[in-house]
Design an enzyme around this catalytic site. Sequence first.
Site, PDB file in Angstrom:
ATOM      1  N   TRP A  25       0.860  -1.182   0.000  1.00  0.00           N
ATOM      2  CA  TRP A  25       0.000   0.000   0.000  1.00  0.00           C
ATOM      3  C   TRP A  25       0.901   1.238   0.000  1.00  0.00           C
ATOM      4  CZ3 TRP A  25      -1.974   2.802   4.771  1.00  0.00           C
ATOM      5  CH2 TRP A  25      -3.009   3.684   4.447  1.00  0.00           C
ATOM      6  N   ASP A  54      -0.542  -5.466   9.360  1.00  0.00           N
ATOM      7  CA  ASP A  54      -1.566  -4.504   8.982  1.00  0.00           C
ATOM      8  C   ASP A  54      -2.791  -5.307   8.565  1.00  0.00           C
ATOM      9  OD1 ASP A  54      -3.173  -2.582   7.854  1.00  0.00           O
ATOM     10  OD2 ASP A  54      -1.697  -1.866   6.393  1.00  0.00           O
ATOM     11  N   ALA A  97      -6.570  -4.856   7.638  1.00  0.00           N
ATOM     12  CA  ALA A  97      -7.578  -3.832   7.324  1.00  0.00           C
ATOM     13  C   ALA A  97      -8.802  -4.420   6.632  1.00  0.00           C
ATOM     14  CB  ALA A  97      -6.956  -2.753   6.440  1.00  0.00           C
ATOM     15  N   LYS A 131     -13.396  -0.901   6.685  1.00  0.00           N
ATOM     16  CA  LYS A 131     -14.000  -1.696   5.625  1.00  0.00           C
ATOM     17  C   LYS A 131     -14.995  -2.710   6.183  1.00  0.00           C
ATOM     18  CE  LYS A 131     -10.228   0.078   3.847  1.00  0.00           C
ATOM     19  NZ  LYS A 131      -9.789   0.849   2.745  1.00  0.00           N
TER      20      LYS A 131
HETATM   21  C1  LMR Z   1      -6.971   1.876  -0.495  1.00  0.00           C
HETATM   22  O1  LMR Z   1      -5.877   1.290  -0.520  1.00  0.00           O
HETATM   23  O2  LMR Z   1      -7.585   2.205  -1.503  1.00  0.00           O
HETATM   24  C2  LMR Z   1      -7.604   2.169   0.834  1.00  0.00           C
HETATM   25  O3  LMR Z   1      -6.836   1.657   1.867  1.00  0.00           O
HETATM   26  C3  LMR Z   1      -7.933   3.577   1.017  1.00  0.00           C
HETATM   27  C4  LMR Z   1      -6.734   4.457   1.169  1.00  0.00           C
HETATM   28  O4  LMR Z   1      -6.731   5.228   2.135  1.00  0.00           O
HETATM   29  O5  LMR Z   1      -5.805   4.400   0.353  1.00  0.00           O
END
Ligand code: LMR
Length: 394
Positions: A127, A208, A210, A243
């Site tokens: 991410w 992590d 999520a 989420k």
């Molecule tokens: C994403 O990866 O799209 C989500 O976790 C939202 C974000 O804050 O990036």
Amino acid sequence: MLTDLKPQAPDKILALMSAYKADPREGKIDLGVGVYKDATGLTPVMRAVKAAERRLVETQDTKTYTGLAGDPAFAEALSALILGPGAPRDRLAAVATPGGTGAIRQGLELIRMAAPEARVWLSDPTWPNHPAIAAYLGIETKTYRYFDSETGGVDFDGLMADLAQAAPGDAVVLHGCCHNPTGANLTPDQWRDVADLLARTGAVPFIDIAYQGFGDGLEADAQGTRIVAEAVPEALVAASCSKNFGIYRERTGLLMALAPSAEALGVTQGAMATLNRVNFSFPPDHGARVVTEILADDGLRTDWEAELEEVRLGMLALREQLAHALRDRLGSDRFGFLAAHRGMFSRLGATPEQVEAMRRDHGIYMVGDSRMNIAGLNRATVPVLADAIVAAGV
Ligand code: LMR
């Protein structure tokens, strides 16, 4: 002073959100930011959340400050959901945070506070906000191999070889389930191997999580985190309720730290509370209280789990439909990995030019690395996407 500011590179996921909004075309399809959408394109408030909020409105008699760690009942309820009944409570420190991102930020701050020289290992890819926050904090990062773009699966040998290089006291960020951005995940056996490796090297896992409940189910999605937590003396876990409770804007998250001993627990908890204090003082409470209400009430919890399961199965059905549509069009199972992936995201394997062509010619928005949010699709748009993938020559 402000004239000295340098323009900041926009976050690519959030920039895509704005570009999608600005596109006037009817029939545009948003597969960008990780937000669940139902078949009508709405991100609904879950039934149990509505009910818990109604109750809170009726019964809450104060909005005075909580503690720096937030409401202890929230930490207890959410840590039990993630770590299970076997969680070593006598070694578990926890503070509520503004969302999962807040938990990541506070966890990285904790690492820097405890070990300023520690390096943080991130999966390649990960991410984009992981490296962004680490860089902002001046933390050195390393990457470990994760995704095999040939197979669409995990490059497990590469991962193990790279993580063997982690030094004692380094931190290793692992996605608890539903890897973002690839959708490719470790099996329980692979989690065991990773946990053993970390226990041997003395690197500290930072998980992590999520998307619990979006992959193989609430329990199955927590299994990797539990395996690691049982195998190592110290671990950090950053959890998000955005989420799985659909409460994105309430900013509801939790940072947990497994201390190596009951003696180290107090100092760890104190350090986490201090970091909350200097960053924002008290964490947001509304979403945390809603989550606690749901998890503590049998009726609300059953309803929440049922709705979450509908969401999960809906995403799985879209995965199957897309893999099938591509098989039909291409006469090959090249995109079979889409059905094997779990969670909101899959990385399609398109080039940036192909991603751009799908946006330009078909109004389909996915992140430049070809990460797409499966929950942005519905039964009617899957064939449109399949056609666009074929037309772009992916
Ligand atoms: C994403 O990866 O799209 C989500 O976790 C939202 C974000 O804050 O990036």
